[in-house]
Design a protein around this motif. Structure first.
Motif, PDB file in Angstrom:
ATOM      1  N   ALA A   7      -2.137 -16.128  16.521  1.00  0.00           N
ATOM      2  CA  ALA A   7      -1.261 -14.704  17.462  1.00  0.00           C
ATOM      3  C   ALA A   7      -0.059 -15.113  18.360  1.00  0.00           C
ATOM      4  O   ALA A   7      -0.382 -15.996  18.663  1.00  0.00           O
ATOM      5  CB  ALA A   7      -2.754 -14.324  18.391  1.00  0.00           C
ATOM      6  N   THR A   8       1.510 -14.162  18.120  1.00  0.00           N
ATOM      7  CA  THR A   8       1.929 -14.872  18.905  1.00  0.00           C
ATOM      8  C   THR A   8       2.418 -13.137  19.991  1.00  0.00           C
ATOM      9  O   THR A   8       4.072 -13.184  20.380  1.00  0.00           O
ATOM     10  CB  THR A   8       3.331 -15.142  18.125  1.00  0.00           C
ATOM     11  OG1 THR A   8       3.232 -13.988  16.430  1.00  0.00           O
ATOM     12  CG2 THR A   8       2.428 -16.038  16.963  1.00  0.00           C
ATOM     13  N   GLY A   9       2.130 -12.252  19.433  1.00  0.00           N
ATOM     14  CA  GLY A   9       2.850 -10.874  19.999  1.00  0.00           C
ATOM     15  C   GLY A   9       1.580 -10.232  20.215  1.00  0.00           C
ATOM     16  O   GLY A   9      -0.067 -10.080  20.857  1.00  0.00           O
ATOM     17  N   PRO A  10       2.294  -9.190  21.984  1.00  0.00           N
ATOM     18  CA  PRO A  10       0.830  -7.909  22.361  1.00  0.00           C
ATOM     19  C   PRO A  10       0.271  -7.130  20.866  1.00  0.00           C
ATOM     20  O   PRO A  10      -0.557  -6.699  21.496  1.00  0.00           O
ATOM     21  CB  PRO A  10       2.024  -7.418  23.148  1.00  0.00           C
ATOM     22  CG  PRO A  10       2.843  -7.577  22.901  1.00  0.00           C
ATOM     23  CD  PRO A  10       2.914  -8.865  21.754  1.00  0.00           C
ATOM     24  N   ALA A  11       1.221  -6.812  19.869  1.00  0.00           N
ATOM     25  CA  ALA A  11       0.274  -6.046  19.704  1.00  0.00           C
ATOM     26  C   ALA A  11      -0.269  -6.185  18.026  1.00  0.00           C
ATOM     27  O   ALA A  11      -0.509  -7.116  17.656  1.00  0.00           O
ATOM     28  CB  ALA A  11       1.479  -4.814  18.541  1.00  0.00           C
ATOM     29  N   THR A  12      -0.700  -5.181  17.654  1.00  0.00           N
ATOM     30  CA  THR A  12      -1.670  -5.188  16.306  1.00  0.00           C
ATOM     31  C   THR A  12      -0.751  -4.092  14.999  1.00  0.00           C
ATOM     32  O   THR A  12      -0.542  -3.181  15.537  1.00  0.00           O
ATOM     33  CB  THR A  12      -2.812  -3.531  16.963  1.00  0.00           C
ATOM     34  OG1 THR A  12      -3.921  -4.781  17.290  1.00  0.00           O
ATOM     35  CG2 THR A  12      -3.712  -3.691  15.014  1.00  0.00           C
ATOM     36  N   LEU A  13      -0.898  -5.095  14.003  1.00  0.00           N
ATOM     37  CA  LEU A  13       0.190  -4.186  13.292  1.00  0.00           C
ATOM     38  C   LEU A  13      -1.094  -3.890  11.776  1.00  0.00           C
ATOM     39  O   LEU A  13      -2.387  -4.500  11.513  1.00  0.00           O
ATOM     40  CB  LEU A  13       0.396  -5.672  11.612  1.00  0.00           C
ATOM     41  CG  LEU A  13       2.178  -4.769  11.016  1.00  0.00           C
ATOM     42  CD1 LEU A  13       2.196  -4.275  11.192  1.00  0.00           C
ATOM     43  CD2 LEU A  13       1.614  -5.723  10.714  1.00  0.00           C
ATOM     44  N   LEU A  14      -0.959  -2.639  11.491  1.00  0.00           N
ATOM     45  CA  LEU A  14      -2.240  -1.908  10.619  1.00  0.00           C
ATOM     46  C   LEU A  14      -0.504  -1.829   9.278  1.00  0.00           C
ATOM     47  O   LEU A  14      -0.007  -0.921   9.750  1.00  0.00           O
ATOM     48  CB  LEU A  14      -2.640  -1.065  10.796  1.00  0.00           C
ATOM     49  CG  LEU A  14      -3.061  -0.381  12.724  1.00  0.00           C
ATOM     50  CD1 LEU A  14      -3.319   0.775  12.943  1.00  0.00           C
ATOM     51  CD2 LEU A  14      -4.740  -0.869  12.612  1.00  0.00           C
ATOM     52  N   VAL A  15      -1.773  -2.181   8.235  1.00  0.00           N
ATOM     53  CA  VAL A  15      -1.000  -1.783   6.908  1.00  0.00           C
ATOM     54  C   VAL A  15      -2.034  -1.170   6.226  1.00  0.00           C
ATOM     55  O   VAL A  15      -2.967  -1.609   6.210  1.00  0.00           O
ATOM     56  CB  VAL A  15      -0.648  -3.244   6.124  1.00  0.00           C
ATOM     57  CG1 VAL A  15      -0.316  -2.734   4.692  1.00  0.00           C
ATOM     58  CG2 VAL A  15       0.159  -4.014   7.110  1.00  0.00           C
ATOM     59  N   ILE A  16      -1.631   0.156   5.890  1.00  0.00           N
ATOM     60  CA  ILE A  16      -2.335   1.174   5.828  1.00  0.00           C
ATOM     61  C   ILE A  16      -2.363   0.857   3.808  1.00  0.00           C
ATOM     62  O   ILE A  16      -1.115   1.441   3.079  1.00  0.00           O
ATOM     63  CB  ILE A  16      -2.891   2.985   6.150  1.00  0.00           C
ATOM     64  CG1 ILE A  16      -3.804   3.610   5.439  1.00  0.00           C
ATOM     65  CG2 ILE A  16      -1.331   3.164   5.741  1.00  0.00           C
ATOM     66  CD1 ILE A  16      -4.086   5.103   6.417  1.00  0.00           C
ATOM     67  N   ALA A  17      -3.249   0.947   2.705  1.00  0.00           N
ATOM     68  CA  ALA A  17      -3.097   0.771   2.047  1.00  0.00           C
ATOM     69  C   ALA A  17      -4.324   1.331   0.296  1.00  0.00           C
ATOM     70  O   ALA A  17      -5.533   1.918   1.099  1.00  0.00           O
ATOM     71  CB  ALA A  17      -2.894  -0.346   1.776  1.00  0.00           C
ATOM     72  N   LYS A  18      -3.872   1.645  -0.454  1.00  0.00           N
ATOM     73  CA  LYS A  18      -4.711   1.299  -1.220  1.00  0.00           C
ATOM     74  C   LYS A  18      -4.734   0.366  -2.326  1.00  0.00           C
ATOM     75  O   LYS A  18      -4.013   0.024  -2.622  1.00  0.00           O
ATOM     76  CB  LYS A  18      -4.400   3.047  -2.799  1.00  0.00           C
ATOM     77  CG  LYS A  18      -4.526   4.296  -2.102  1.00  0.00           C
ATOM     78  CD  LYS A  18      -3.785   5.016  -3.169  1.00  0.00           C
ATOM     79  CE  LYS A  18      -4.172   6.679  -1.984  1.00  0.00           C
ATOM     80  NZ  LYS A  18      -3.802   7.702  -3.693  1.00  0.00           N
ATOM     81  N   GLU A  19      -6.130   0.257  -3.159  1.00  0.00           N
ATOM     82  CA  GLU A  19      -6.555  -0.430  -3.929  1.00  0.00           C
ATOM     83  C   GLU A  19      -5.509  -0.211  -4.956  1.00  0.00           C
ATOM     84  O   GLU A  19      -5.809   0.612  -5.640  1.00  0.00           O
ATOM     85  CB  GLU A  19      -7.925  -0.778  -4.439  1.00  0.00           C
ATOM     86  CG  GLU A  19      -8.391  -1.931  -5.300  1.00  0.00           C
ATOM     87  CD  GLU A  19      -9.365  -1.320  -5.821  1.00  0.00           C
ATOM     88  OE1 GLU A  19      -9.929  -2.672  -6.636  1.00  0.00           O
ATOM     89  OE2 GLU A  19     -10.018  -1.731  -5.364  1.00  0.00           O
ATOM     90  N   PRO A  20      -4.298  -1.060  -5.632  1.00  0.00           N
ATOM     91  CA  PRO A  20      -3.503  -0.674  -6.560  1.00  0.00           C
ATOM     92  C   PRO A  20      -4.210  -0.719  -7.695  1.00  0.00           C
ATOM     93  O   PRO A  20      -4.810  -1.894  -8.836  1.00  0.00           O
ATOM     94  CB  PRO A  20      -2.963  -2.359  -7.051  1.00  0.00           C
ATOM     95  CG  PRO A  20      -3.852  -3.113  -6.429  1.00  0.00           C
ATOM     96  CD  PRO A  20      -4.340  -2.535  -5.273  1.00  0.00           C
ATOM     97  N   VAL A  21      -4.922   0.670  -8.316  1.00  0.00           N
ATOM     98  CA  VAL A  21      -6.017   0.365  -9.778  1.00  0.00           C
ATOM     99  C   VAL A  21      -4.959   1.132 -10.649  1.00  0.00           C
ATOM    100  O   VAL A  21      -4.248   2.272  -9.689  1.00  0.00           O
ATOM    101  CB  VAL A  21      -7.563   0.911  -8.882  1.00  0.00           C
ATOM    102  CG1 VAL A  21      -8.248   1.580 -10.412  1.00  0.00           C
ATOM    103  CG2 VAL A  21      -7.872   0.241  -8.428  1.00  0.00           C
ATOM    104  N   PRO A  22      -5.164   1.585 -11.849  1.00  0.00           N
ATOM    105  CA  PRO A  22      -4.439   2.368 -12.143  1.00  0.00           C
ATOM    106  C   PRO A  22      -4.798   3.250 -13.135  1.00  0.00           C
ATOM    107  O   PRO A  22      -5.240   3.409 -12.373  1.00  0.00           O
ATOM    108  CB  PRO A  22      -4.364   1.545 -14.061  1.00  0.00           C
ATOM    109  CG  PRO A  22      -4.282   0.027 -13.281  1.00  0.00           C
ATOM    110  CD  PRO A  22      -5.342   0.200 -12.323  1.00  0.00           C
ATOM    111  N   GLY A  23      -3.905   4.508 -12.579  1.00  0.00           N
ATOM    112  CA  GLY A  23      -4.344   6.016 -12.688  1.00  0.00           C
ATOM    113  C   GLY A  23      -4.427   6.631 -10.581  1.00  0.00           C
ATOM    114  O   GLY A  23      -4.917   7.920 -10.246  1.00  0.00           O
ATOM    115  N   ARG A  24      -4.641   5.440  -9.999  1.00  0.00           N
ATOM    116  CA  ARG A  24      -4.594   5.558  -8.728  1.00  0.00           C
ATOM    117  C   ARG A  24      -3.720   5.901  -7.482  1.00  0.00           C
ATOM    118  O   ARG A  24      -3.946   5.333  -6.598  1.00  0.00           O
ATOM    119  CB  ARG A  24      -5.801   5.322  -8.285  1.00  0.00           C
ATOM    120  CG  ARG A  24      -7.611   5.226  -8.616  1.00  0.00           C
ATOM    121  CD  ARG A  24      -8.240   5.011  -7.729  1.00  0.00           C
ATOM    122  NE  ARG A  24      -8.905   5.623  -6.363  1.00  0.00           N
ATOM    123  CZ  ARG A  24      -8.295   5.589  -5.323  1.00  0.00           C
ATOM    124  NH1 ARG A  24      -9.106   3.882  -4.884  1.00  0.00           N
ATOM    125  NH2 ARG A  24      -8.398   5.970  -3.994  1.00  0.00           N
TER     126      ARG A  24
END
Length: 142
Positions: A7-24
């Motif tokens: 940890a080096t900073g005060p913030a939380t980083l959120l990455v919102i994602a879908k599993e890379p599934v064909p057709g989705r």
């Protein structure tokens, strides 16, 4: 909480994602691409975003995932499932996973993401942060 990277900073980083599934994922690219080609592109974009996020000067990294983690996920992320509902509800629930301090949410396909963009998050005195996209949407919210 993940022990690596440190940890080096005060913030939380959120990455919102879908599993890379064909057709989705990346279905707007089909055609001309096949569902498999579109999923391969989505996986590459997600992997790039996650590897850039690892270099960000933040306190915590969280992958807010619709689906299951795969080999594209590097160590260093806490993983939480996306909630049900529309994008607005899923984003609000993602921020609910932040236990303290400022937070920034980015999407899984964020090629313009650099570690320099994180430098002021949580340190710049602003209460909110918005990364506008050329199409009228956004690529980051904080």
């Amino acid at each position: 909480m993940s022990a690596w990277p440190p940890a080096t900073g005060p913030a939380t980083l959120l990455v919102i994602a879908k599993e890379p599934v064909p057709g989705r994922v990346k279905t707007r690219l089909t055609p001309p691409y096949t569902h498999q080609e579109a999923a391969t592109l989505a996986e590459a974009a997600l992997a790039d975003t996650l590897h850039t996020a690892l270099k960000a000067p933040v306190r915590r990294r969280v992958l807010v995932l619709d689906g299951a983690p795969g080999p594209w996920l590097p160590p260093g992320f806490d993983i939480v499932s996306q909630s049900a509902g529309g994008l607005d509800e899923r984003i609000a629930a993602a921020f609910g996973h932040c236990d303290r301090g400022p937070a920034l949410l980015v999407g899984m396909d964020t090629p313009q993401l650099t570690t320099e963009l994180f430098a002021g998050v949580g340190r710049d005195g602003h209460d909110a942060w918005f990364g506008p996209a050329a199409d009228g949407g956004f690529w980051a919210l904080g």
